[in-house]
Write a protein that holds these residues in place. Structure first.
Motif, PDB file in Angstrom:
ATOM      1  N   GLU A   1      -6.000 -19.563 -23.207  1.00  0.00           N
ATOM      2  CA  GLU A   1      -4.797 -20.382 -23.158  1.00  0.00           C
ATOM      3  C   GLU A   1      -3.623 -19.621 -22.531  1.00  0.00           C
ATOM      4  O   GLU A   1      -2.891 -20.168 -21.708  1.00  0.00           O
ATOM      5  N   SER A   2      -3.458 -18.353 -22.898  1.00  0.00           N
ATOM      6  CA  SER A   2      -2.326 -17.584 -22.359  1.00  0.00           C
ATOM      7  C   SER A   2      -2.446 -17.368 -20.856  1.00  0.00           C
ATOM      8  O   SER A   2      -1.447 -17.182 -20.171  1.00  0.00           O
ATOM      9  N   ARG A   3      -3.664 -17.416 -20.339  1.00  0.00           N
ATOM     10  CA  ARG A   3      -3.892 -17.271 -18.896  1.00  0.00           C
ATOM     11  C   ARG A   3      -4.001 -18.630 -18.200  1.00  0.00           C
ATOM     12  O   ARG A   3      -4.299 -18.694 -17.029  1.00  0.00           O
ATOM     13  N   GLU A   4      -3.825 -19.688 -18.988  1.00  0.00           N
ATOM     14  CA  GLU A   4      -3.925 -21.062 -18.485  1.00  0.00           C
ATOM     15  C   GLU A   4      -5.272 -21.333 -17.814  1.00  0.00           C
ATOM     16  O   GLU A   4      -5.372 -21.983 -16.787  1.00  0.00           O
ATOM     17  N   ILE A   5      -6.323 -20.810 -18.453  1.00  0.00           N
ATOM     18  CA  ILE A   5      -7.701 -21.044 -17.999  1.00  0.00           C
ATOM     19  C   ILE A   5      -8.245 -22.211 -18.809  1.00  0.00           C
ATOM     20  O   ILE A   5      -8.322 -22.143 -20.037  1.00  0.00           O
ATOM     21  N   GLU A   6      -8.607 -23.268 -18.129  1.00  0.00           N
ATOM     22  CA  GLU A   6      -9.102 -24.462 -18.811  1.00  0.00           C
ATOM     23  C   GLU A   6     -10.558 -24.726 -18.446  1.00  0.00           C
ATOM     24  O   GLU A   6     -11.040 -24.298 -17.406  1.00  0.00           O
ATOM     25  N   GLY A   7     -11.221 -25.454 -19.317  1.00  0.00           N
ATOM     26  CA  GLY A   7     -12.568 -25.919 -19.021  1.00  0.00           C
ATOM     27  C   GLY A   7     -13.680 -24.933 -19.304  1.00  0.00           C
ATOM     28  O   GLY A   7     -14.834 -25.214 -18.992  1.00  0.00           O
ATOM     29  N   LYS A   8     -13.365 -23.801 -19.898  1.00  0.00           N
ATOM     30  CA  LYS A   8     -14.419 -22.846 -20.239  1.00  0.00           C
ATOM     31  C   LYS A   8     -14.926 -23.132 -21.644  1.00  0.00           C
ATOM     32  O   LYS A   8     -14.160 -23.329 -22.577  1.00  0.00           O
ATOM     33  N   ARG A   9     -16.227 -23.180 -21.772  1.00  0.00           N
ATOM     34  CA  ARG A   9     -16.849 -23.384 -23.076  1.00  0.00           C
ATOM     35  C   ARG A   9     -17.022 -22.029 -23.744  1.00  0.00           C
ATOM     36  O   ARG A   9     -17.191 -21.012 -23.077  1.00  0.00           O
ATOM     37  N   MET A  10     -17.006 -22.068 -25.082  1.00  0.00           N
ATOM     38  CA  MET A  10     -17.122 -20.829 -25.848  1.00  0.00           C
ATOM     39  C   MET A  10     -18.381 -20.866 -26.717  1.00  0.00           C
ATOM     40  O   MET A  10     -18.818 -21.929 -27.140  1.00  0.00           O
ATOM     41  N   LEU A  11     -18.898 -19.674 -26.983  1.00  0.00           N
ATOM     42  CA  LEU A  11     -20.163 -19.512 -27.694  1.00  0.00           C
ATOM     43  C   LEU A  11     -20.017 -18.379 -28.703  1.00  0.00           C
ATOM     44  O   LEU A  11     -19.456 -17.340 -28.377  1.00  0.00           O
ATOM     45  N   ALA A  12     -20.505 -18.592 -29.907  1.00  0.00           N
ATOM     46  CA  ALA A  12     -20.512 -17.530 -30.919  1.00  0.00           C
ATOM     47  C   ALA A  12     -21.819 -17.581 -31.681  1.00  0.00           C
ATOM     48  O   ALA A  12     -22.262 -18.648 -32.084  1.00  0.00           O
ATOM     49  N   TYR A  13     -22.432 -16.430 -31.826  1.00  0.00           N
ATOM     50  CA  TYR A  13     -23.573 -16.351 -32.730  1.00  0.00           C
ATOM     51  C   TYR A  13     -23.566 -14.984 -33.403  1.00  0.00           C
ATOM     52  O   TYR A  13     -24.021 -13.992 -32.889  1.00  0.00           O
ATOM     53  N   PRO A  14     -22.973 -14.982 -34.605  1.00  0.00           N
ATOM     54  CA  PRO A  14     -22.818 -13.739 -35.357  1.00  0.00           C
ATOM     55  C   PRO A  14     -24.065 -13.386 -36.151  1.00  0.00           C
ATOM     56  O   PRO A  14     -24.933 -14.217 -36.381  1.00  0.00           O
ATOM     57  N   ASN A  15     -24.110 -12.120 -36.570  1.00  0.00           N
ATOM     58  CA  ASN A  15     -25.081 -11.731 -37.587  1.00  0.00           C
ATOM     59  C   ASN A  15     -24.713 -12.428 -38.883  1.00  0.00           C
ATOM     60  O   ASN A  15     -23.562 -12.815 -39.077  1.00  0.00           O
ATOM     61  N   ALA A  16     -25.644 -12.511 -39.782  1.00  0.00           N
ATOM     62  CA  ALA A  16     -25.373 -13.061 -41.120  1.00  0.00           C
ATOM     63  C   ALA A  16     -24.891 -11.923 -42.027  1.00  0.00           C
ATOM     64  O   ALA A  16     -25.465 -11.628 -43.066  1.00  0.00           O
ATOM     65  N   GLY A  17     -23.845 -11.255 -41.594  1.00  0.00           N
ATOM     66  CA  GLY A  17     -23.325 -10.123 -42.351  1.00  0.00           C
ATOM     67  C   GLY A  17     -24.037  -8.841 -41.961  1.00  0.00           C
ATOM     68  O   GLY A  17     -24.628  -8.730 -40.889  1.00  0.00           O
ATOM     69  N   LEU A  18     -23.963  -7.886 -42.858  1.00  0.00           N
ATOM     70  CA  LEU A  18     -24.558  -6.578 -42.588  1.00  0.00           C
ATOM     71  C   LEU A  18     -26.063  -6.579 -42.854  1.00  0.00           C
ATOM     72  O   LEU A  18     -26.494  -7.014 -43.914  1.00  0.00           O
ATOM     73  N   PRO A  19     -26.851  -6.075 -41.904  1.00  0.00           N
ATOM     74  CA  PRO A  19     -28.288  -5.994 -42.140  1.00  0.00           C
ATOM     75  C   PRO A  19     -28.650  -4.752 -42.959  1.00  0.00           C
ATOM     76  O   PRO A  19     -27.987  -3.732 -42.862  1.00  0.00           O
ATOM     77  N   ARG A  20     -29.675  -4.883 -43.761  1.00  0.00           N
ATOM     78  CA  ARG A  20     -30.240  -3.724 -44.463  1.00  0.00           C
ATOM     79  C   ARG A  20     -31.742  -3.940 -44.555  1.00  0.00           C
ATOM     80  O   ARG A  20     -32.218  -5.071 -44.545  1.00  0.00           O
ATOM     81  N   LEU A  21     -32.465  -2.858 -44.642  1.00  0.00           N
ATOM     82  CA  LEU A  21     -33.920  -2.926 -44.714  1.00  0.00           C
ATOM     83  C   LEU A  21     -34.356  -2.988 -46.168  1.00  0.00           C
ATOM     84  O   LEU A  21     -33.992  -2.129 -46.972  1.00  0.00           O
ATOM     85  N   ASP A  22     -35.128  -4.010 -46.517  1.00  0.00           N
ATOM     86  CA  ASP A  22     -35.752  -4.102 -47.833  1.00  0.00           C
ATOM     87  C   ASP A  22     -36.994  -3.223 -47.760  1.00  0.00           C
ATOM     88  O   ASP A  22     -37.957  -3.541 -47.057  1.00  0.00           O
TER      89      ASP A  22
END
Length: 169
Positions: A129-150
């Motif tokens: 928005e601050s750069r006045e860039i329009e029409g770009k789609r956004m994507l997020a796929y986070p980890n489900a928190g911190l991984p640990r080995l069982d």
């Protein structure tokens, strides 16, 4: 050498028939731009995702996500639009999706999983928005928190359950 590595992988995938490039888990906006420069020549759609860590804006004290190499969402936009590593071409025009992936903070649990994804997308949106860039789609796929080995099951367990993540969507 970095460009050569991306050329080999991208061309092999393109020849193999991929429909989409997801340039992800990037710590360097410059390396991401090299990969975009190579991938755009295939005319296959492209997503670019950086992986961020929690830092604070020194002026405001607000959380600011940066990669291990110090790049923010704004840094990525700058590098892509300047085209420094693409003979001056604006690489943002070739990117279909911008976003973030992974990201888990051992010392800041409030900046992992869904909270990380939400705040990171907000920061990217503000930069667009601050750069006045329009029409770009956004994507997020986070980890489900911190991984640990069982150790018993030899499986990776994450600190956030599916219900916890879904509750924040």
């Amino acid at each position: 050498k970095v460009r050569d590595a991306h050329e080999r992988v991208i061309h092999a995938l393109a020849e193999g028939g991929v429909d989409f490039f997801c340039i992800e888990t990037m710590f360097s906006a410059k390396e991401a731009s090299i990969a975009v420069d190579v991938a755009r020549k295939t005319r296959i759609p492209i997503a670019v995702n950086l992986t961020y860590k929690y830092t604070k804006n020194r002026k405001t004290g607000e959380p600011l996500y940066r990669t291990d190499w110090g790049d923010s969402a704004g840094s990525l936009l700058d590098v892509l639009t300047e085209g420094e590593l693409a003979e001056g071409d604006n690489l943002l025009d070739s990117v279909d999706l911008l976003g973030l992936n992974c990201g888990a903070e051992a010392n800041h649990s409030e900046h992992t999983g869904m909270p990380y994804a939400i705040r990171g997308i907000q920061q990217l949106s503000q930069e667009l928005e601050s750069r006045e860039i329009e029409g770009k789609r956004m994507l997020a796929y986070p980890n489900a928190g911190l991984p640990r080995l069982d150790r018993q099951t030899k499986r990776t367990i994450y600190s956030q359950t599916p219900d916890e993540m879904a509750g924040q969507i």
